[in-house]
Design an enzyme around this catalytic site. Structure first.
Site, PDB file in Angstrom:
ATOM      1  N   ASP A  44       0.824  -1.219   0.000  1.00 41.72           N
ATOM      2  CA  ASP A  44       0.000   0.000   0.000  1.00 41.72           C
ATOM      3  C   ASP A  44       0.852   1.260   0.000  1.00 41.72           C
ATOM      4  O   ASP A  44       0.425   2.314  -0.477  1.00 41.72           O
ATOM      5  CB  ASP A  44      -0.894   0.035   1.247  1.00 41.72           C
ATOM      6  CG  ASP A  44      -2.137  -0.824   1.111  1.00 41.72           C
ATOM      7  OD1 ASP A  44      -2.196  -1.611   0.152  1.00 41.72           O
ATOM      8  OD2 ASP A  44      -3.032  -0.707   1.953  1.00 41.72           O
ATOM      9  N   ASP A  86     -21.723   5.548   8.618  1.00 38.18           N
ATOM     10  CA  ASP A  86     -22.182   5.261   7.259  1.00 38.18           C
ATOM     11  C   ASP A  86     -22.756   6.523   6.633  1.00 38.18           C
ATOM     12  O   ASP A  86     -23.742   7.084   7.124  1.00 38.18           O
ATOM     13  CB  ASP A  86     -23.236   4.149   7.282  1.00 38.18           C
ATOM     14  CG  ASP A  86     -23.554   3.612   5.896  1.00 38.18           C
ATOM     15  OD1 ASP A  86     -23.786   4.427   4.976  1.00 38.18           O
ATOM     16  OD2 ASP A  86     -23.578   2.382   5.726  1.00 38.18           O
TER      17      ASP A  86
END
Length: 417
Positions: free
Chosen positions: A147, A282
């Site tokens: 990454d 969310d």
């Protein structure tokens, strides 16, 4: 000649996988094995568009890999395990040791293990997957894709912290950045879409999901990114705080009686959008709450977008301009509301975006700028597994001079209108 490449992301108790046909970059199957080491492990695989799930005992990663390979044969995706010609493994942290992907050897394994102090939750788990595959498929190349590697091109003024210099020399304390595989993929795809060589482009890549990072990409190379020594730094995220005054940590410890580790846990798992709203991390939930007049949710969305907006301005200044802004990952690809909030007010730097186009794009590739806009604004769904598979072909020396999709797509561009 086509080759089957397996892209793998191993967690401490999970194994995500995609089997990809290269160079066509065609998905053959994908799936995940969860709760490894427990009596009710869950094996999920996609077969001909149908998701199949099986619950069974899977004691370790080696057993998980065997079950996955047997399933490939059972569903006639392969005739034999030798049909798989390489595997690519997501590894979270490569430090300064790995500026690019690498074929795994015993020495590479040891180096990844040494870097575990920089990613104690992830590198050891990534290694479990690598070791299982190397044992069961010893004749093929296994490539580690980090990454952090894409950001190893950052100059010193971008990656050094204003701390005593020997902290960097002695302990490796510096900005590393993350989401590199995603930023690399979408920046290359953006260059293809606009029909210009990536070497000529200044790109700002916005990877916005539950974790989020922004990258300044000049001539195809990362020159700065918002995440830091860890993925906690940068913009506000789903449950992570992003940047804050470091003096807050001892202050919170004093006020609450919590330890440093407990405060870090709060900054990583109880902050960000969740902390600001007190209800959810969310974005879909928070968008609905804001629509129904909940003030804290509205402010959280504005703050979230504002942090990204500021990084875009900063990175445009850093590169003396910008040619392309890219939105990717779960929120970047699907939330026209956040994209709109981020882009609002950037007209002064040549960003003219079309609200109708913006609202129409959800999880698909395309422009959201007006045709006359000097700065192009794109939505590009990320595909880290394809990027990993490309690196398996490249570093595993599996390329038989068959052009990869990225090569024969170089001149393919999408019309703005």
């Amino acid at each position: 000649m086509s080759k089957l490449i397996l892209a793998v992301n191993a967690g401490s108790s999970s194994l995500k996988f995609q089997l990809i046909k290269m160079p066509e970059e065609k998905l053959v199957t994908k799936g995940v094995i969860e709760r490894i080491g427990l009596s009710d492990s869950i094996f999920t695989i996609h077969v001909n568009g149908e998701k199949l799930t099986d619950i069974r005992d899977i004691h370790n990663h080696e057993e998980a890999v065997n079950i996955m390979l047997d399933s490939f044969k059972e569903h006639e995706m392969i005739k034999d395990i030798t049909d798989i010609q390489g595997t690519g493994h997501r590894v979270v942290h490569g430090g300064e040791t790995f500026p690019k992907s690498v074929v795994v050897t015993d020495e590479v394994e040891s180096q990844i293990e040494e870097l575990s102090e920089l990613a104690p939750l992830h590198n050891p788990a990534n290694l479990m997957g690598i070791r299982a595959f190397r044992k069961l498929l010893p004749e093929i190349p296994h490539v580690a894709v980090f990454d952090t590697s894409f950001h190893q091109t950052m100059p010193e003024q971008a990656y050094l912290y204003s701390l005593p210099y020997h902290y960097y020399e002695d302990y490796g304390i510096r900005k590393y950045g993350f989401h590199g595989t995603s930023h690399k993929y979408v920046s290359r795809r953006a260059a293809q879409i606009v029909g210009r060589p990536i070497e000529d482009l200044r790109i700002i890549s916005c990877h916005i999901g539950n974790g989020a990072s922004i990258a300044a990409i000049d001539g195809g190379e990362s020159i700065d990114t918002s995440m830091g020594f860890t993925p906690l730094a940068g913009v506000t995220m789903g449950t992570r705080s992003g940047n804050l005054d470091p003096a807050l940590i001892p202050f919170i410890m004093e006020k609450t009686g919590k330890t440093a580790d407990e405060v870090l846990e709060i900054l990583n798992k109880e902050s960000g959008l969740l902390g600001l709203t007190g209800t959810s991390s969310d974005l879909r939930d928070l968008t609905e709450e804001a629509k129904h007049g909940r003030q804290r949710s509205r402010v959280a969305l504005d703050l979230f977008a504002s942090k990204i907006h500021k990084y875009i301005g900063s990175y445009a200044a850093r590169m003396h301009g910008v040619d392309v802004i890219v939105f990717t990952a779960g929120i970047g690809e699907n939330s026209h509301i956040i994209r709109g909030k981020v882009l609002e007010g950037l007209e002064f730097m040549g960003v003219y975006w079309d609200p109708k186009k913006n609202e129409s794009l959800h999880g698909e590739e395309g422009y959201i700028n007006y045709p006359h806009s000097p700065v192009k604004v794109l939505v590009v769904p990320t595909d880290e597994e394809v990027m990993i598979s490309r690196d398996v072909i490249k570093y595993g020396k599996l390329n038989d001079n068959t052009p990869k999709k990225e090569e024969f797509d170089t001149n393919e561009s999408i019309e703005v209108n």
